[in-house]
Design a protein around this motif. Structure first.
Motif, mmCIF file in Angstrom:
data_model
loop_
_atom_site.group_PDB
_atom_site.id
_atom_site.type_symbol
_atom_site.label_atom_id
_atom_site.label_comp_id
_atom_site.label_asym_id
_atom_site.label_seq_id
_atom_site.Cartn_x
_atom_site.Cartn_y
_atom_site.Cartn_z
ATOM 1 N N GLY A 3 0.620 -1.186 0.049
ATOM 2 C CA GLY A 3 0.040 0.019 0.035
ATOM 3 C C GLY A 3 0.684 1.182 -0.078
ATOM 4 N N ASP A 4 1.866 1.250 0.541
ATOM 5 C CA ASP A 4 2.770 2.506 0.803
ATOM 6 C C ASP A 4 3.351 2.641 -0.659
ATOM 7 N N VAL A 50 5.354 4.030 16.373
ATOM 8 C CA VAL A 50 5.222 4.131 15.103
ATOM 9 C C VAL A 50 6.311 4.911 14.397
ATOM 10 N N ASP A 51 6.482 4.627 13.034
ATOM 11 C CA ASP A 51 7.658 5.342 12.215
ATOM 12 C C ASP A 51 7.116 6.618 11.869
ATOM 13 N N ASP A 52 8.216 7.389 11.476
ATOM 14 C CA ASP A 52 7.798 8.798 10.943
ATOM 15 C C ASP A 52 6.754 8.866 9.640
ATOM 16 N N VAL A 53 5.509 9.451 9.914
ATOM 17 C CA VAL A 53 4.507 9.153 8.784
ATOM 18 C C VAL A 53 4.891 9.943 7.573
ATOM 19 N N GLN A 54 5.997 10.732 7.561
ATOM 20 C CA GLN A 54 6.455 11.289 6.206
ATOM 21 C C GLN A 54 7.133 10.367 5.352
ATOM 22 N N SER A 55 7.443 9.023 5.854
ATOM 23 C CA SER A 55 8.074 8.212 5.224
ATOM 24 C C SER A 55 7.325 7.477 3.910
ATOM 25 N N ILE A 56 5.716 7.644 4.221
ATOM 26 C CA ILE A 56 5.111 7.081 3.073
ATOM 27 C C ILE A 56 4.778 8.012 1.982
ATOM 28 N N TYR A 57 5.496 9.153 2.231
ATOM 29 C CA TYR A 57 4.909 10.384 0.900
ATOM 30 C C TYR A 57 6.251 10.034 -0.043
ATOM 31 N N GLU A 103 7.747 12.665 -1.618
ATOM 32 C CA GLU A 103 8.677 13.686 -1.251
ATOM 33 C C GLU A 103 8.310 14.381 -0.245
ATOM 34 N N PRO A 104 9.114 14.886 0.951
ATOM 35 C CA PRO A 104 8.827 15.664 1.899
ATOM 36 C C PRO A 104 7.863 17.032 1.895
ATOM 37 N N ALA A 105 8.006 17.420 0.430
ATOM 38 C CA ALA A 105 7.299 18.570 0.152
ATOM 39 C C ALA A 105 5.642 18.142 -0.055
ATOM 40 N N ASP A 106 5.684 16.653 -0.356
ATOM 41 C CA ASP A 106 4.010 16.498 -0.592
ATOM 42 C C ASP A 106 3.257 16.431 0.884
ATOM 43 N N PHE A 107 4.148 16.072 1.891
ATOM 44 C CA PHE A 107 3.543 16.105 3.147
ATOM 45 C C PHE A 107 3.313 17.320 3.883
ATOM 46 N N ALA A 108 4.429 18.237 3.282
ATOM 47 C CA ALA A 108 4.360 19.839 3.749
ATOM 48 C C ALA A 108 2.956 20.415 2.928
ATOM 49 N N LYS A 109 2.728 19.859 1.840
ATOM 50 C CA LYS A 109 1.442 20.405 1.060
ATOM 51 C C LYS A 109 0.271 20.167 1.934
ATOM 52 N N ARG A 123 -12.707 20.230 15.710
ATOM 53 C CA ARG A 123 -11.974 19.417 16.741
ATOM 54 C C ARG A 123 -11.168 18.362 15.983
ATOM 55 N N ASP A 124 -11.877 17.721 14.998
ATOM 56 C CA ASP A 124 -11.245 16.482 14.197
ATOM 57 C C ASP A 124 -10.266 17.022 13.744
ATOM 58 N N ALA A 125 -10.284 18.090 12.914
ATOM 59 C CA ALA A 125 -9.091 18.589 12.271
ATOM 60 C C ALA A 125 -7.950 18.893 13.063
ATOM 61 N N TRP A 126 -8.076 19.377 14.341
ATOM 62 C CA TRP A 126 -7.069 20.017 15.092
ATOM 63 C C TRP A 126 -6.475 18.608 15.563
ATOM 64 N N LEU A 127 -7.325 17.604 15.891
ATOM 65 C CA LEU A 127 -6.554 16.061 16.361
ATOM 66 C C LEU A 127 -5.874 15.765 15.387
ATOM 67 N N VAL A 128 -6.235 15.846 13.890
ATOM 68 C CA VAL A 128 -5.469 15.417 12.748
ATOM 69 C C VAL A 128 -4.011 16.132 12.823
ATOM 70 N N LEU A 129 -4.169 17.372 12.956
ATOM 71 C CA LEU A 129 -3.086 18.362 12.808
ATOM 72 C C LEU A 129 -1.897 17.983 14.004
ATOM 73 N N GLY A 130 -2.375 17.929 15.096
ATOM 74 C CA GLY A 130 -1.595 17.526 16.381
ATOM 75 C C GLY A 130 -0.877 16.112 15.970
ATOM 76 N N ALA A 131 -1.732 15.301 15.570
ATOM 77 C CA ALA A 131 -1.163 13.823 15.199
ATOM 78 C C ALA A 131 -0.048 13.822 14.173
ATOM 79 N N GLN A 132 -0.366 14.844 13.117
ATOM 80 C CA GLN A 132 0.569 14.935 12.077
ATOM 81 C C GLN A 132 1.972 15.328 12.542
ATOM 82 N N TRP A 133 1.878 16.492 13.469
ATOM 83 C CA TRP A 133 3.214 17.102 14.165
ATOM 84 C C TRP A 133 3.899 15.850 14.918
#
Length: 249
Positions: free
Chosen positions: A103-104, A167-174, A176-182, A198-208
């Motif tokens: 899948g990755d 968990v591994d760095d979530v950026q690793s499935i992207y 390019e790093p720019a894709d994650f930043a986008k 609230r859900d969007a804030w939870l997702v942002l915190g999880a991404q960080w």
């Protein structure tokens, strides 16, 4: 031809003999007495009588009482079928990890539909693994479905409590790093327009947090913690606290 002597009561013009249902002949015998000649009687065909014959039947398990715990009830008694326990499929962690890897690769190649299929198959292969749910959360993030992404993060916590610290760095499935930043930039723009999501804030915190920005993640989790309780939020908050640097003496 055989002959029979007929008694006087029924011979000649006797009314009883006259109604004999088959042809007959009369003559005078040598002794001067009347003789009646009878043809052979037709065979009597008896009607067939059907006799029921018991045919042996093969034995039926439980007397044919499928799905019941006891014998068949008498007529008029309601039947209550027992619920048979569902067979639980054995988890296959190796297969699940393999599907996540496939899948990755598809995710990096931009084939999100096929990637989603592999992640869902991985979740079924090992329901106790958080990794497929974390990947599905990333797919929902890319699609702008932030409530769905939050639900997948909650599913990951339910499937595998403690996954956050392993968990591994979530950026690793992207790709390019720019894709994650986008995706992060688009999520932040959504929160500027809808700060109460609230859900969007939870997702942002999880991404960080899942990309190593634990301090930025902790700030978001602290702001959310004074609202309604959330087990996934509490797990992220606890993990961010444990990653705080030790105070310098």
């Amino acid at each position: 031809m055989p002959t029979a002597n007929i008694p006087a009561a029924v011979s000649g013009s006797s009314s009883g003999w006259r109604y004999y249902p088959y042809p007959y002949y009369q003559t005078i015998g040598p002794n001067g007495l009347p003789i009646t000649i009878l043809p052979p009687m037709p065979p009597v065909i008896m009607p067939a009588v059907l006799v029921p014959v018991a045919v042996p039947q093969p034995p039926v398990p439980n007397g044919g009482n499928f799905g019941l715990a006891g014998p068949l009830p008498r007529r008029g008694v309601p039947v209550v079928h027992a619920q048979l326990p569902a067979t639980k499929k054995k988890a296959d962690p190796a297969r699940a990890n393999q599907l996540v890897t496939y899948g990755d690769r598809l995710f990096r190649g931009g084939n999100t539909r096929k990637a989603e299929e592999r992640y869902e198959q991985a979740a079924r292969a090992n329901p106790s693994s958080a990794a497929p749910q974390v990947r599905l959360a990333q797919l929902a993030l890319v699609r702008g479905l932030y409530s769905e992404a939050a639900d997948h993060l909650r599913a990951a916590q339910t499937a595998e409590p403690g996954w956050i610290t392993n968990v591994d760095d979530v950026q690793s499935i992207y790709s390019e790093p720019a894709d994650f930043a986008k995706q992060i930039a688009r999520l932040e723009s959504h929160l500027q327009a809808t700060p109460g999501d609230r859900d969007a804030w939870l997702v942002l915190g999880a991404q960080w947090f899942l990309s190593g920005r634990t301090q930025k993640a902790a700030d978001i989790f602290l702001r959310l913690s004074d609202r309604q309780p959330d087990a996934t939020l509490e797990a992220f908050l606890e993990a961010s606290r444990s990653n705080d640097p030790a105070p310098v003496r």
